[in-house]
Scaffold this motif. Structure first.
Motif, short mmCIF file in Angstrom:
data_model
loop_
_atom_site.label_atom_id
_atom_site.label_comp_id
_atom_site.label_asym_id
_atom_site.label_seq_id
_atom_site.Cartn_x
_atom_site.Cartn_y
_atom_site.Cartn_z
N ASP A 150 -8.35 8.88 9.22
CA ASP A 150 -7.16 8.87 10.07
C ASP A 150 -6.15 7.82 9.62
O ASP A 150 -4.95 8.00 9.78
N GLN A 151 -6.68 6.71 9.06
CA GLN A 151 -5.82 5.64 8.56
C GLN A 151 -6.24 5.30 7.14
O GLN A 151 -7.43 5.07 6.88
N LEU A 152 -5.28 5.25 6.24
CA LEU A 152 -5.54 4.92 4.84
C LEU A 152 -4.69 3.73 4.45
O LEU A 152 -3.46 3.78 4.55
N MET A 153 -5.35 2.67 3.99
CA MET A 153 -4.65 1.45 3.57
C MET A 153 -4.84 1.28 2.06
O MET A 153 -5.96 1.29 1.56
N LEU A 154 -3.73 1.14 1.34
CA LEU A 154 -3.76 0.95 -0.11
C LEU A 154 -3.39 -0.50 -0.42
O LEU A 154 -2.34 -0.98 0.01
N ALA A 155 -4.25 -1.18 -1.16
CA ALA A 155 -4.02 -2.59 -1.47
C ALA A 155 -4.11 -2.84 -2.96
O ALA A 155 -4.94 -2.24 -3.66
N ASN A 156 -3.23 -3.72 -3.43
CA ASN A 156 -3.16 -3.98 -4.86
C ASN A 156 -2.58 -5.36 -5.08
O ASN A 156 -1.82 -5.86 -4.25
N ARG A 157 -2.94 -5.98 -6.22
CA ARG A 157 -2.32 -7.28 -6.55
C ARG A 157 -0.82 -7.11 -6.75
O ARG A 157 -0.04 -7.97 -6.36
N ASN A 158 -0.43 -6.01 -7.37
CA ASN A 158 1.00 -5.64 -7.47
C ASN A 158 1.34 -4.83 -6.22
O ASN A 158 1.08 -3.63 -6.17
N ILE A 159 1.90 -5.48 -5.22
CA ILE A 159 2.13 -4.83 -3.93
C ILE A 159 3.11 -3.67 -4.06
O ILE A 159 2.97 -2.65 -3.37
N GLU A 160 4.10 -3.78 -4.94
CA GLU A 160 5.07 -2.69 -5.11
C GLU A 160 4.39 -1.41 -5.58
O GLU A 160 4.78 -0.31 -5.18
#
Length: 305
Positions: A26-36
């Motif tokens: 239902d909720q998907l969070m994408l995280a990365n060191r390069n936030i852009e």
């Protein structure tokens, strides 16, 4: 169901795409060191929702922004070289990366199941278990699920039978220290024999990931589908059997190690270990490969540094 992906390289992005297409949360969070990069992937996937049957909330941010997830997929990795010939070559740098990020991920997501995709996956699954303090059942490495899938596909081409109708596991390391379990391999209750042709297919399986890698510079489709198989099984509490990497105190006489064994998976992670009867060749393969895997883990995962 809240799901987060840490690391939006080609593998992480493909996993995210598959999750959206299959409607696995239902909720998907994408995280990365390069936030852009994470923001761009999130926007692109949001624009895809009009073509999906299952809507979801898609957000992005830094790794420290990932909180209260039910499942956290860890695909973060240092950059790979085009000449990469061993997953162990990524070991030292990815161990340093995991030592940096895992404590925070564990602290912010105390009830999550952690799915480790990054390589070398066996050592990193061991390290994640130790650094997170989570029960071993809540830390899963993708391991030889992908190798077993490749093996089934190659066997299916030889047998002219759909790969989903074959049961054939590859256990051990997601790497050179893996072995097939022919004694338990079947199709339609008929045994899949340990013969020269099938051994040649297994040898191709061991090199399949690097064959793809050297053709296109990375692997992403099959590994993403394998990850989504685990994600779906956890999310829907399906109690499916899979060969996955897990830390264990003892399995089939092997003590204190971390590699792929047959397990049952559900909402709480790994529910139980399965103990197939191995023949003499497989018992030898298990013991000899286990020693090499443990040595690799010990060399890489110095917990005092």
């Amino acid at each position: 169901m809240k799901l987060a992906i840490i690391g939006m390289g080609k593998v992480g992005a493909t996993i995210a795409f598959n999750i959206v297409m299959k409607g696995l949360c239902d909720q998907l969070m994408l995280a990365n060191r390069n936030i852009e990069k994470a923001e761009g992937d999130a926007m692109d996937l949001q624009h895809s929702l009009a073509f999906c049957q299952h809507s979801m909330q898609i957000t992005s941010g830094a790794i420290v922004d990932v909180e209260d997830s039910d499942i956290v997929v860890i695909s973060a990795s240092v950059p790979t070289s085009k000449k990469l010939s061993s997953r162990m070559a990524l070991g030292a740098a990815n161990v340093a990366l995991f030592k940096e990020i895992i404590p925070g991920i564990a602290s912010n997501n105390p009830d999550a199941v952690l799915l480790v995709v990054s390589n070398p996956v066996d050592a990193l699954t061991y390290l994640t278990t130790k650094l997170s303090g989570f029960p071993t059942s809540k830390v899963i490495g993708l391991g030889t699920l992908i190798d077993s899938a490749r093996f089934r596909v190659m066997l299916s081409e030889s047998e002219k039978i759909h790969p989903d109708d074959l049961r054939a596991y590859v256990l051990g390391e997601h790497g050179s220290n893996q072995f097939p379990v022919f004694s338990q391999a079947v199709v339609g209750s008929e045994s899949i024999n340990d013969n020269l042709l099938h051994r040649e297919l297994f040898n191709k399986v061991k090199e399949a990931g690097f064959t793809v890698y050297h053709h296109k510079g990375y692997t992403n489709f099959a590994i993403a589908n394998a990850a989504c198989e685990v994600i779906r099984t956890v999310a829907y509490d399906e109690h499916r059997t899979m060969p996955l990497c897990t830390y264990f105190d003892e399995w089939q006489g092997v003590m204190d190690n971390c590699f792929s064994i047959p397990v049952v998976v559900g909402r709480k992670g790994i529910i139980r270990h399965l103990h197939p009867t191995l023949n003499a060749i497989e018992r030898y393969d298990l013991q000899s490969n286990a020693l090499r895997i443990k040595d690799n883990i010990s060399q890489l995962c110095d917990m005092d540094s």
